[in-house]
Write a protein that holds these residues in place. Sequence first.
Motif, mmCIF file in Angstrom:
data_model
loop_
_atom_site.group_PDB
_atom_site.id
_atom_site.type_symbol
_atom_site.label_atom_id
_atom_site.label_comp_id
_atom_site.label_asym_id
_atom_site.label_seq_id
_atom_site.Cartn_x
_atom_site.Cartn_y
_atom_site.Cartn_z
ATOM 1 N N GLU A 26 1.045 -1.068 -0.124
ATOM 2 C CA GLU A 26 0.104 -0.230 0.073
ATOM 3 C C GLU A 26 0.961 1.122 0.049
ATOM 4 O O GLU A 26 0.631 1.973 -0.646
ATOM 5 C CB GLU A 26 -0.988 0.390 1.423
ATOM 6 N N ASP A 33 -7.880 1.261 -2.612
ATOM 7 C CA ASP A 33 -7.662 0.785 -0.775
ATOM 8 C C ASP A 33 -7.640 -0.413 -0.345
ATOM 9 O O ASP A 33 -8.282 -1.316 -0.047
ATOM 10 C CB ASP A 33 -9.863 0.786 -1.290
ATOM 11 N N GLY A 34 -6.346 -0.522 -0.474
ATOM 12 C CA GLY A 34 -5.614 -1.963 -0.451
ATOM 13 C C GLY A 34 -5.786 -3.355 -0.654
ATOM 14 O O GLY A 34 -6.248 -4.493 -0.195
ATOM 15 N N SER A 37 -2.857 -5.845 -0.992
ATOM 16 C CA SER A 37 -2.326 -5.954 0.564
ATOM 17 C C SER A 37 -1.806 -7.517 0.798
ATOM 18 O O SER A 37 -2.345 -8.221 -0.428
ATOM 19 C CB SER A 37 -3.290 -5.756 1.874
ATOM 20 N N TRP A 82 -10.491 -8.694 1.884
ATOM 21 C CA TRP A 82 -10.289 -7.396 1.260
ATOM 22 C C TRP A 82 -11.257 -6.448 1.785
ATOM 23 O O TRP A 82 -11.587 -5.063 2.929
ATOM 24 C CB TRP A 82 -10.270 -7.318 -0.300
ATOM 25 N N TRP A 83 -13.003 -7.623 1.463
ATOM 26 C CA TRP A 83 -13.902 -6.289 2.649
ATOM 27 C C TRP A 83 -14.311 -6.864 3.541
ATOM 28 O O TRP A 83 -14.378 -5.501 5.005
ATOM 29 C CB TRP A 83 -15.205 -7.209 1.837
ATOM 30 N N SER A 85 -11.140 -6.846 5.541
ATOM 31 C CA SER A 85 -10.016 -6.159 6.908
ATOM 32 C C SER A 85 -10.759 -4.218 6.448
ATOM 33 O O SER A 85 -10.131 -3.526 6.708
ATOM 34 C CB SER A 85 -9.140 -6.099 5.858
ATOM 35 N N ARG A 86 -11.170 -3.725 5.296
ATOM 36 C CA ARG A 86 -11.734 -2.272 5.720
ATOM 37 C C ARG A 86 -12.891 -2.540 6.417
ATOM 38 O O ARG A 86 -12.729 -1.061 6.849
ATOM 39 C CB ARG A 86 -12.500 -3.003 3.410
ATOM 40 N N ILE A 89 -11.173 -1.883 9.947
ATOM 41 C CA ILE A 89 -10.621 -0.349 9.587
ATOM 42 C C ILE A 89 -11.533 0.952 10.169
ATOM 43 O O ILE A 89 -11.428 1.370 10.216
ATOM 44 C CB ILE A 89 -9.778 -0.189 8.748
ATOM 45 N N ARG A 90 -12.712 0.064 9.398
ATOM 46 C CA ARG A 90 -13.465 1.545 9.042
ATOM 47 C C ARG A 90 -14.993 1.634 10.045
ATOM 48 O O ARG A 90 -15.597 2.525 10.620
ATOM 49 C CB ARG A 90 -13.717 2.037 7.708
#
Length: 164
Positions: A26, A33-34, A37, A82-83, A85-86, A89-90
């Motif tokens: 990243e 958006d990662g 990763s 990915w989903w 981890s997002r 984080i958010r």
Amino acid sequence: MGWFLGFGIAGLVVLALALVFDGLLESIGGGPDGFLSLPVIAGFVSALGFTGAVVRGAAGAGPLVATLAGVAAGVVVGWSTWWFSRALIRGGEAPAPRGEDLAGTSGAVVTAIPVGGYGEVLLYLAGQPVKYAAKSAGPVARGTEVWVDSVLSPTSVTVRPVDH
């Protein structure tokens, strides 16, 4: 089948490396958006390899079918990684706790509060025990349960004994 197992194991190695080096891709422009990763790549490669090995060995499918099944599983696992981890984080949209949030909470006196002076109370801010200087209209003995009336400063409060 050996190639597929090699991919699966390589994905696990990349996942182990991600514990140390995650964020590297990243920082050098690793996509939106990662998406590229290390955990996403590791999930894709591992799913491709292990799914391909299972389809080739257990189902007796040819290399093309095993590769297509592995790629499909890799896309699903990579996207899911990915989903999630997002989302992690958010997900922290709750505001940080502040001292003003203490008004109306209860606690216990740990150092007696004299008339006109300060003692100490143990309060819980966001589940964490925090000791505050406390003032009261009258004397309050150690161990008494108290109610926070107001916050005087970031380190002191006004309290009153709880009537049971």
